[in-house]
Design an enzyme around this catalytic site. Sequence first.
Site, short mmCIF file in Angstrom:
data_model
loop_
_atom_site.label_atom_id
_atom_site.label_comp_id
_atom_site.label_asym_id
_atom_site.label_seq_id
_atom_site.Cartn_x
_atom_site.Cartn_y
_atom_site.Cartn_z
N GLU A 1 -25.62 37.20 11.14
CA GLU A 1 -24.26 37.76 11.10
C GLU A 1 -23.50 37.26 9.87
OE1 GLU A 1 -20.12 38.12 11.27
OE2 GLU A 1 -21.04 36.17 11.58
N GLU A 2 -23.83 36.05 9.41
CA GLU A 2 -23.01 35.39 8.40
C GLU A 2 -23.23 35.88 6.97
OE1 GLU A 2 -20.59 33.57 9.04
OE2 GLU A 2 -20.91 32.62 10.99
N ASP B 1 -27.31 32.90 14.13
CA ASP B 1 -27.52 32.21 12.86
C ASP B 1 -26.44 31.14 12.63
OD1 ASP B 1 -25.74 34.42 12.70
OD2 ASP B 1 -25.84 34.41 10.52
N HIS C 1 -16.09 27.64 10.73
CA HIS C 1 -16.61 27.41 9.38
C HIS C 1 -16.13 26.07 8.79
CE1 HIS C 1 -18.01 31.75 8.35
NE2 HIS C 1 -17.92 31.59 9.67
#
Length: 404
Positions: free
Chosen positions: A141-142, A83, A368
């Site tokens: 996962e995020e 993702d 990020h």
Amino acid sequence: MQLKEKLFKKLEEKEERMVEIRRHLHENPELSFEEAETAKYILDFYKDQDVKVKSEVGNGHGIIVEIEGKGDGPVIGLRADFDALPIQEQADVPFKSKNDGVMHACGHDAHTAYLLILGESLIELKDEWNGTIKLIHQHAEEVPPGGAKSIVESGEFDDLDEVYGIHVLPTIDQGEIGLVKGNALTGRSNFDLKIKGQGGHGAMPHTTKDALVAGAYFITNAQTIISRFSNPMHSTVLSVTAFDAPGGYNVIQDSVTLRGTARYLETDSKEFLYESMKKAVQSIEDMFDVECELDYVYDYPVTHNHEEQCEFLEEILMASEGTYFDKYTNPEPQSASEDFAYYLEKIPGVFLFVGAKPEGVETAYPNHHPKFEVNEDSLLICAKSLGEIVLSRLENMDKGAGNE
């Protein structure tokens, strides 16, 4: 030629494809729980290969690819997430994201690319090793609750003896592999706090119950949870990250909302932080005569690398140091969190870090960040290291020895 050498040769021959896959995924990122096209791409990759494939595993687009070797042996899981993040890309690359406001800013495109090529190469050599390898292409996962927890709860991994994963980090030098023994990544809890008071005129605060002042006091008070009540030998962080209190010059608002996160490297800090937060909330209710609604969610657990598997991997990687990668290290734990922790709660294994600092930069943009970039040479290192690990464990581990 030894099996490891055969695998490495295949990976080297396919490195260009690995990079092409990564760039395709990077151009076409999808947010957590929305990765339908990415999942289709992965499924199409395995369509004509001699494996068992299960899709829509867990609470989203999770995919499990089961590769059976020539005979009985251990069952080992290898995981990569796929993702992306809600970030507008600012990196100056020719394969920039085509999806506005969505970016692979954490390297999950790289994870998926190396696992696809590693999986294909292991399939081609499946008549030369014993046991079973389960490739875990994991969604979401995020974003909590994440994909890992639901995949574990599905029962699809009840037969796993060990599980391994890798995360690329551009803040670590290219050519470096890091293994943190024990607790490697923090556990995480998130919270929302709504403070309801009584609004009124800014010139007559005595007729109001000022939620904004109560919120400001809460932020100050919450800082003492770590500085005065938490064991200083424990790694804990509490951050208020948002304070929403819109209004005019002469209006005291009825309510305000706050949001934040707690991180902890020791599992016993999980309950301590929650109980301390409740006390801090109660104190502002009593002091300012306001009402509070605290929504405190236990999120990803502490990512714990298992001691026995760490020792095995350290021996494997130290023997290969200076061959396909430059340096093996034992870095400090990271204060970020990972839902790979759910696999390690149930299954012995290790989560590694692989350096991916871009060439020619002194300080790289971290995961990020909108200018996040991955050194694509790290993909081959990821594939080789995970490939070497799984072949070594299949050869040397007794069936059932890991998952006791």
